[in-house]
Motif scaffolding. Structure first.
Motif, PDB file in Angstrom:
ATOM      1  N   THR A 170      -4.272 -23.525 -97.265  1.00  0.00           N
ATOM      2  CA  THR A 170      -3.277 -24.264 -97.923  1.00  0.00           C
ATOM      3  C   THR A 170      -3.592 -25.511 -98.058  1.00  0.00           C
ATOM      4  O   THR A 170      -4.641 -25.957 -97.551  1.00  0.00           O
ATOM      5  CB  THR A 170      -1.992 -24.187 -96.966  1.00  0.00           C
ATOM      6  OG1 THR A 170      -2.474 -24.963 -95.742  1.00  0.00           O
ATOM      7  CG2 THR A 170      -1.527 -22.696 -96.595  1.00  0.00           C
ATOM      8  N   LEU A 228       2.726 -27.985 -98.799  1.00  0.00           N
ATOM      9  CA  LEU A 228       3.031 -26.922 -98.059  1.00  0.00           C
ATOM     10  C   LEU A 228       2.181 -27.041 -96.704  1.00  0.00           C
ATOM     11  O   LEU A 228       2.502 -26.764 -95.715  1.00  0.00           O
ATOM     12  CB  LEU A 228       2.450 -25.451 -98.637  1.00  0.00           C
ATOM     13  CG  LEU A 228       2.436 -24.232 -98.025  1.00  0.00           C
ATOM     14  CD1 LEU A 228       4.023 -23.876 -97.493  1.00  0.00           C
ATOM     15  CD2 LEU A 228       2.029 -22.940 -98.675  1.00  0.00           C
ATOM     16  N   GLU A 245       7.237 -19.493 -98.657  1.00  0.00           N
ATOM     17  CA  GLU A 245       6.524 -20.478 -99.196  1.00  0.00           C
ATOM     18  C   GLU A 245       5.008 -20.103 -99.181  1.00  0.00           C
ATOM     19  O   GLU A 245       4.239 -20.136-100.139  1.00  0.00           O
ATOM     20  CB  GLU A 245       6.562 -21.829 -98.887  1.00  0.00           C
ATOM     21  CG  GLU A 245       7.971 -22.504 -99.503  1.00  0.00           C
ATOM     22  CD  GLU A 245       8.219 -23.726 -99.084  1.00  0.00           C
ATOM     23  OE1 GLU A 245       7.350 -24.735 -99.327  1.00  0.00           O
ATOM     24  OE2 GLU A 245       9.246 -24.065 -98.643  1.00  0.00           O
ATOM     25  N   CYS A 282       2.130 -18.778-101.971  1.00  0.00           N
ATOM     26  CA  CYS A 282       1.030 -19.525-102.105  1.00  0.00           C
ATOM     27  C   CYS A 282      -0.221 -18.445-101.918  1.00  0.00           C
ATOM     28  O   CYS A 282      -1.287 -18.397-102.852  1.00  0.00           O
ATOM     29  CB  CYS A 282       1.030 -20.587-101.063  1.00  0.00           C
ATOM     30  SG  CYS A 282      -0.832 -21.346-100.925  1.00  0.00           S
ATOM     31  N   LYS A 321      -3.501 -16.634-104.988  1.00  0.00           N
ATOM     32  CA  LYS A 321      -4.915 -16.983-104.841  1.00  0.00           C
ATOM     33  C   LYS A 321      -5.718 -15.619-104.587  1.00  0.00           C
ATOM     34  O   LYS A 321      -5.438 -14.655-104.343  1.00  0.00           O
ATOM     35  CB  LYS A 321      -5.158 -17.880-103.298  1.00  0.00           C
ATOM     36  CG  LYS A 321      -4.439 -19.133-103.411  1.00  0.00           C
ATOM     37  CD  LYS A 321      -4.767 -19.883-102.155  1.00  0.00           C
ATOM     38  CE  LYS A 321      -3.985 -21.097-102.217  1.00  0.00           C
ATOM     39  NZ  LYS A 321      -4.641 -22.176-101.679  1.00  0.00           N
TER      40      LYS A 321
END
Length: 147
Positions: free
Chosen positions: A72, A76, A109, A113, A117
């Motif tokens: 992260t 965030l 969240e 995220c 990725k």
């Protein structure tokens, strides 16, 4: 003598189903009594474990956030770092639920995220999130089959 809430609620539920419901009419009211008895049984079970599963879940989410920090960044990451430092000092169910809601919102969240990725580390965190969601469901499962 101090009555234990789960036993008291189970006794009330059984009395409603076995004695009260058969003595009243119409069937609609009997159904209402059955629903109230079921809610008493659920409340008795939840009363005994409500703080326990919330504390456990909050601890597990903070651990997951700590392990997720390397994938992260930005807001965030700052949010997760702040949540990692929170504690469940107030054991009232409302306070634990409030903490749990904040942690679960951040979990969403984090999930968004890592899904965006491509790295192996992101996949590891994603698997950890799904494992926690599965375990969370088990923690919350009621012994009453239909719930």
């Amino acid at each position: 003598m101090r009555p234990e809430i789960p036993s008291v609620f189970a006794t009330f539920a059984a009395d409603l189903v076995m004695r009260v419901a058969p003595a009243i009419a119409p069937a609609y009211h009997q159904g209402t009594i059955g629903m109230i008895a079921t809610m008493l049984a659920i409340a008795g079970e939840e009363w005994d474990r409500a703080a326990s599963w919330r504390v456990e879940e909050n601890r597990r989410l903070r651990e997951l956030f700590r392990e997720s920090l390397p994938v992260t960044h930005g807001e965030l990451r700052e949010k997760l770092e702040a949540l990692i430092e929170t504690r469940d000092d107030d054991l009232r169910i409302s306070a634990l639920t409030s903490n749990n809601s904040a942690l679960r919102a951040a979990l969403i969240e984090l999930h968004v995220c890592v899904e965006s990725k491509e790295s192996a580390e992101a996949r590891r965190v994603e698997v950890a999130i799904w494992n926690e969601l599965r375990e969370s469901t088990e923690r919350r499962r009621l012994s009453i089959a239909q719930f």
